[in-house]
Design a protein around this motif. Structure first.
Motif, mmCIF file in Angstrom:
data_model
loop_
_atom_site.group_PDB
_atom_site.id
_atom_site.type_symbol
_atom_site.label_atom_id
_atom_site.label_comp_id
_atom_site.label_asym_id
_atom_site.label_seq_id
_atom_site.Cartn_x
_atom_site.Cartn_y
_atom_site.Cartn_z
ATOM 1 N N LEU A 1 -4.004 -6.041 -7.083
ATOM 2 C CA LEU A 1 -3.667 -5.823 -8.494
ATOM 3 C C LEU A 1 -2.618 -4.737 -8.587
ATOM 4 O O LEU A 1 -2.369 -4.032 -7.612
ATOM 5 N N GLY A 2 -2.095 -4.554 -9.806
ATOM 6 C CA GLY A 2 -1.178 -3.442 -9.983
ATOM 7 C C GLY A 2 -0.247 -3.706 -11.123
ATOM 8 O O GLY A 2 -0.157 -4.841 -11.602
ATOM 9 N N PRO A 3 0.452 -2.665 -11.572
ATOM 10 C CA PRO A 3 1.382 -2.831 -12.685
ATOM 11 C C PRO A 3 2.505 -3.809 -12.319
ATOM 12 O O PRO A 3 2.790 -3.993 -11.130
ATOM 13 N N SER A 4 3.134 -4.401 -13.305
ATOM 14 C CA SER A 4 4.216 -5.351 -13.005
ATOM 15 C C SER A 4 5.361 -4.626 -12.334
ATOM 16 O O SER A 4 5.617 -3.456 -12.611
ATOM 17 N N GLY A 5 6.017 -5.311 -11.434
ATOM 18 C CA GLY A 5 7.210 -4.768 -10.801
ATOM 19 C C GLY A 5 6.911 -3.832 -9.652
ATOM 20 O O GLY A 5 7.811 -3.231 -9.083
ATOM 21 N N ARG B 1 -12.547 -7.551 -1.050
ATOM 22 C CA ARG B 1 -11.906 -6.251 -1.238
ATOM 23 C C ARG B 1 -10.857 -6.383 -2.327
ATOM 24 O O ARG B 1 -10.194 -7.411 -2.427
ATOM 25 N N VAL B 2 -10.737 -5.300 -3.125
ATOM 26 C CA VAL B 2 -9.748 -5.300 -4.199
ATOM 27 C C VAL B 2 -8.904 -4.049 -4.071
ATOM 28 O O VAL B 2 -9.441 -2.950 -3.967
ATOM 29 N N TYR B 3 -7.582 -4.270 -4.038
ATOM 30 C CA TYR B 3 -6.682 -3.113 -3.935
ATOM 31 C C TYR B 3 -5.763 -3.046 -5.139
ATOM 32 O O TYR B 3 -5.318 -4.077 -5.639
ATOM 33 N N LEU B 4 -5.514 -1.801 -5.538
ATOM 34 C CA LEU B 4 -4.465 -1.575 -6.532
ATOM 35 C C LEU B 4 -3.208 -1.202 -5.771
ATOM 36 O O LEU B 4 -3.239 -0.266 -4.966
ATOM 37 N N LEU B 5 -2.127 -1.913 -6.026
ATOM 38 C CA LEU B 5 -0.860 -1.534 -5.394
ATOM 39 C C LEU B 5 -0.120 -0.617 -6.362
ATOM 40 O O LEU B 5 0.179 -1.002 -7.494
ATOM 41 N N GLY C 1 5.500 -4.748 -6.838
ATOM 42 C CA GLY C 1 5.761 -5.428 -5.556
ATOM 43 C C GLY C 1 4.606 -6.270 -5.043
ATOM 44 O O GLY C 1 4.574 -6.607 -3.867
ATOM 45 N N LYS C 2 3.667 -6.628 -5.921
ATOM 46 C CA LYS C 2 2.520 -7.452 -5.488
ATOM 47 C C LYS C 2 2.992 -8.780 -4.923
ATOM 48 O O LYS C 2 2.619 -9.183 -3.822
ATOM 49 N N SER C 3 3.850 -9.462 -5.719
ATOM 50 C CA SER C 3 4.326 -10.763 -5.267
ATOM 51 C C SER C 3 5.191 -10.633 -4.030
ATOM 52 O O SER C 3 5.201 -11.524 -3.176
ATOM 53 N N THR C 4 5.925 -9.512 -3.928
ATOM 54 C CA THR C 4 6.769 -9.300 -2.753
ATOM 55 C C THR C 4 5.917 -9.248 -1.495
ATOM 56 O O THR C 4 6.261 -9.847 -0.470
ATOM 57 N N VAL C 5 4.779 -8.530 -1.572
ATOM 58 C CA VAL C 5 3.870 -8.453 -0.418
ATOM 59 C C VAL C 5 3.444 -9.861 -0.016
ATOM 60 O O VAL C 5 3.491 -10.232 1.163
#
Lengths: 249, 245
Positions: free
Chosen positions: A40-44, A201-205, A46-50
């Protein structure tokens, strides 16, 4: 539903730059074998990049680091991908869409198996319909059947349920969790409810790195209405909002 | 059906106005013949007009087919060959700076007064719109499809024929629609520059002999043919579009 072999764990560490600026630096992410990891994480951030880096897709930036499966074999050819949009070609019916991978590789399509999987996702009576004749939920079911058809040990899911209404989304989460068993799954999502239901597991990016979220003791698929689930979801939402406020300040 | 009726009403009004203008102004028939005179000419010379129309129709149809096939082949070639993109693409764009009409005398010189110089004229005029619209469509495949194909381990030529080409068919269809408008222009210009047959040739001949009613009759048949061609190609284009949407 489980493919042959044992699902590998995946490690990513490194730095990613786009347009000269670092999107993340010193990031270390581990996807445990046969488990669901939610990002998870705010937009922009880099979640999708990962996810795209692990999938081996173009990212428009530069990655310095390592991405490897812990069994030492290459990841290429072992990944199935699902995106936010269903990516069903409008000219193909459900069955042909499910067989698309085989046709693109020049393999003999296994119709029998495609039919079984289409039945498994509840589209048996719709297999000759084109996407335009299906609802959003049905289209994502078809995309899931195609993902299962690929029979890969790693599944990378980029917000696949975010365009669905709440009830359909809950149903799809259950179906995906049941069918993608014994695979290593990375789910990129912006929905804390979804993350807590599905994640081992849940991570915040965050720009400063990964932060692991606290989850209930039990294992997913977590009951929608259980107090522990709701509590963890609320905590995660609180954290997401705090991050957002910090970023704005 | 409704649309056909609307067209008929408009045409009837136009013919009426035309006749009224001719009667009211008393204009000479070798300047502007009235619709009745034109209809008479059409009837009297029906065999001649039909014969010339067949020639023009053949030129346009063959030109259209060749242009559509060559344009599509060029677009596909540009997709698979980096060398073609490097050397052929700039040339194609540059070639558009030369007005095709200016080439008509040259084509007549090289290919003679027969139908081939006209067919080539039609091919030249439609080749670029067909090739460029199809090529654009082929390049604009939804990147999501390409990502998916990549993770599936697809073979590049299969991506081209199973994903890019179907996704580009609507673009190709718009290229064909344009071609249906341009192809008759190419053929008729070719006939004006030098021919011994065809509606364009007949118009020039009639005009030279002050048979303006015959000229109008030929023009009318040409317009009718172009409209029918456009409608026919439009139906094919619709089918192509429906097949992939």
């Amino acid at each position: 539903m489980s493919p042959g072999g044992r699902a590998p764990g995946i490690d990513l560490d490194g730095r990613f730059e786009i347009g000269g600026a670092a999107l993340f630096d010193g990031l270390r992410l581990r996807l445990e074998p046969g488990r669901w990891t939610c990002l998870l994480g705010p937009s922009g951030v880099g979640k999708s990049t990962v996810l795209r880096l692990i999938a081996g897709l173009v990212t428009g930036g530069r990655f310095d680091g390592r991405i490897r499966a812990d069994d030492g074999a290459a990841l290429k050819g072992r990944i199935a991908y699902m995106a936010q949009s269903d990516l069903l070609p409008p000219w193909l019916n459900v069955e042909r869409s499910v067989l698309l991978g085989a046709r693109l590789r020049g393999e003999r399509p296994n119709r029998e198996r495609a039919r079984r999987l289409i039945e498994r996702v509840g589209l048996a009576s719709h297999r000759h319909k084109r996407p335009s004749a299906l609802s959003g939920g049905m289209r994502q079911r078809a995309a899931l059947a195609r993902c299962l058809m690929e029979d890969r040990l790693v599944a990378l899911l980029d917000e696949p349920f975010s365009a669905l209404d709440a009830a359909t989304r809950a149903e799809m989460q259950e179906l995906a969790f049941e069918t993608l068993t014994e695979r290593t799954v990375l789910l990129v999502t912006h929905d804390p409810v979804e993350a807590v239901r599905l994640g081992h597991r849940v991570y915040l990016l965050l720009p400063e790195g990964l932060e692991e979220a606290r989850l209930p003791e039990n294992v997913p698929l977590r009951a929608v209405y259980a107090d522990a689930t709701l509590h963890a979801q609320a905590e995660l939402l609180r954290r997401l909002r705090a991050v957002r406020l910090q970023r704005r300040a | 059906m409704r649309r056909l009726l609307d067209v008929a009403v408009t045409a009837a009004v136009a013919v009426l106005v035309w006749q009224l203008v001719v009667c009211a102004t008393g204009v000479q028939h070798f300047i502007l013949p009235g619709p009745i005179r034109v209809a008479e000419a059409l009837y009297d010379h029906r065999a001649l007009i039909a014969e010339e129309a067949m020639v023009t129709a053949a030129e346009v149809t063959i030109g259209l087919l060749l242009g559509a096939v060559l344009g599509a082949a060029t677009a596909l070639h540009l997709m698979v060959s980096p060398l073609a993109r490097r050397f052929l693409l700039p040339f194609l764009v540059f070639s558009q700076a030369v007005p095709v009409f200016a080439l008509a005398p040259l084509l007549t010189l090289w290919f003679g007064y027969g139908i081939w110089s006209k067919i080539l004229m039609a091919v030249l005029i439609i080749y670029f719109p067909v090739a460029s619209t199809f090529y654009d469509g082929l390049r604009r495949t939804d990147p999501g499809f390409l990502d998916l194909a990549e993770t599936m381990g697809a073979q590049p030529e299969r991506v081209l024929f199973l994903l890019r080409v179907p996704a580009a068919l609507p673009s190709y269809a718009s290229g064909l629609r344009l071609a249906a408008v341009y192809a008759p222009i190419g053929a008729v210009i070719g006939e004006w520059v030098g021919a011994s047959q065809g509606l364009g040739y007949l118009m020039l001949l009639a005009s030279g002999r002050a048979k303006i009613d015959l000229m109008f009759a030929a023009l009318l048949v040409l317009a009718l043919f172009t409209v029918l061609l456009h409608a026919g190609i439009g139906r094919i284009a619709d089918r192509l579009q429906k097949a992939v949407q």
